[in-house]
Design a protein around this motif. Structure first.
Motif, PDB file in Angstrom:
ATOM      1  N   GLU A 151      -2.664   9.164   0.644  1.00 50.69           N
ATOM      2  CA  GLU A 151      -1.555   8.220   0.533  1.00 50.69           C
ATOM      3  C   GLU A 151      -0.602   8.646  -0.586  1.00 50.69           C
ATOM      4  OE1 GLU A 151      -4.923   6.592   2.586  1.00 50.69           O
ATOM      5  OE2 GLU A 151      -4.821   7.465   0.606  1.00 50.69           O
ATOM      6  N   GLU A 152      -1.171   9.000  -1.733  1.00 48.48           N
ATOM      7  CA  GLU A 152      -0.345   9.439  -2.863  1.00 48.48           C
ATOM      8  C   GLU A 152       0.363  10.757  -2.563  1.00 48.48           C
ATOM      9  OE1 GLU A 152      -2.877   7.396  -6.497  1.00 48.48           O
ATOM     10  OE2 GLU A 152      -3.243   9.493  -6.022  1.00 48.48           O
ATOM     11  N   ALA A 172       3.214  10.047  -0.133  1.00 47.84           N
ATOM     12  CA  ALA A 172       4.301   9.367  -0.837  1.00 47.84           C
ATOM     13  C   ALA A 172       5.053  10.352  -1.737  1.00 47.84           C
ATOM     14  CB  ALA A 172       3.756   8.191  -1.650  1.00 47.84           C
ATOM     15  N   VAL A 204      11.904   6.270  -4.304  1.00 49.37           N
ATOM     16  CA  VAL A 204      10.594   5.646  -4.449  1.00 49.37           C
ATOM     17  C   VAL A 204      10.007   5.506  -3.042  1.00 49.37           C
ATOM     18  CG1 VAL A 204       9.315   3.599  -5.183  1.00 49.37           C
ATOM     19  CG2 VAL A 204      11.309   4.360  -6.496  1.00 49.37           C
ATOM     20  N   ARG A 225       6.568   4.410  -0.798  1.00 46.11           N
ATOM     21  CA  ARG A 225       5.306   3.677  -0.814  1.00 46.11           C
ATOM     22  C   ARG A 225       4.581   3.943   0.498  1.00 46.11           C
ATOM     23  NH1 ARG A 225       9.061   0.597  -3.351  1.00 46.11           N
ATOM     24  NH2 ARG A 225       8.460  -0.264  -5.378  1.00 46.11           N
ATOM     25  N   SER A 233       1.058   2.881   2.317  1.00 43.37           N
ATOM     26  CA  SER A 233      -0.070   1.948   2.239  1.00 43.37           C
ATOM     27  C   SER A 233      -1.087   2.252   3.328  1.00 43.37           C
ATOM     28  CB  SER A 233       0.419   0.503   2.405  1.00 43.37           C
ATOM     29  OG  SER A 233       1.349   0.184   1.387  1.00 43.37           O
ATOM     30  N   ALA A 242       4.688   3.038   5.797  1.00 40.74           N
ATOM     31  CA  ALA A 242       5.467   3.767   4.797  1.00 40.74           C
ATOM     32  C   ALA A 242       6.855   3.148   4.670  1.00 40.74           C
ATOM     33  CB  ALA A 242       5.580   5.238   5.201  1.00 40.74           C
ATOM     34  N   HIS A 243       7.285   2.989   3.418  1.00 41.61           N
ATOM     35  CA  HIS A 243       8.603   2.433   3.121  1.00 41.61           C
ATOM     36  C   HIS A 243       9.161   3.187   1.927  1.00 41.61           C
ATOM     37  CE1 HIS A 243       7.639  -0.869   5.829  1.00 41.61           C
ATOM     38  NE2 HIS A 243       6.461  -0.878   5.241  1.00 41.61           N
TER      39      HIS A 243
END
Length: 145
Positions: free
Chosen positions: A53-54, A57, A81, A83, A85, A98-99
């Motif tokens: 996830e990281e 992102a 930025v 994100r 999840s 994802a956003h």
């Protein structure tokens, strides 16, 4: 007329090869490059470790910022930025949402929205995530070397 979003791929100018032999707990690496400790986000925290996830992102935020800078031109401070999840699914499976947000210092909101949309259109990670790439991701089995 062919859809430009799904046109034929040009020859690759760069290919990254990443490897993982440990699953979500252990190490992932890039051939000839970085090695990172990985730990499942659903398990105990491991100091210094990251997770898919990281990493996703990070890749998306970097790509969006680079695309936004190319579109906005020099002299505009930009922050991306992203994100990503992790959500549970039935039968023990998971899925991502994802956003992302882009901010453009000193740029009026209407123009910033246009720049953000153009950056999202240009960013290859965005295109891959929302299925606009020329090719869809593939996975295949290969014999053990």
């Amino acid at each position: 007329m062919p859809d430009q979003a799904h046109s034929e791929l040009q020859p690759a100018i760069f290919t990254a090869v990443a490897r993982n032999r440990d699953g979500s707990t252990g190490e992932s690496s890039v051939d000839g490059g970085i090695r990172v400790a990985v730990a499942a986000p659903t398990g105990p925290a491991v100091p210094g470790a990251t997770n898919p996830e990281e990493l996703l992102a990070l890749a998306w935020a970097t790509c969006l910022n680079a695309a936004a800078r190319a579109i906005a031109g020099p002299g505009v401070a930009i922050e991306a930025v992203a994100r990503v999840s992790l959500h549970p699914r039935a039968e023990g499976a998971y899925e991502f949402s994802a956003h992302a947000e882009l901010s453009f210092a000193g740029v009026p909101m209407e123009e910033a929205e246009s720049l953000a949309a153009a950056a999202h259109e240009r960013c290859p990670v965005s295109r891959l995530l929302d299925g606009r790439g020329s090719e869809q991701p593939t996975v295949r089995a290969v014999p053990v070397a």
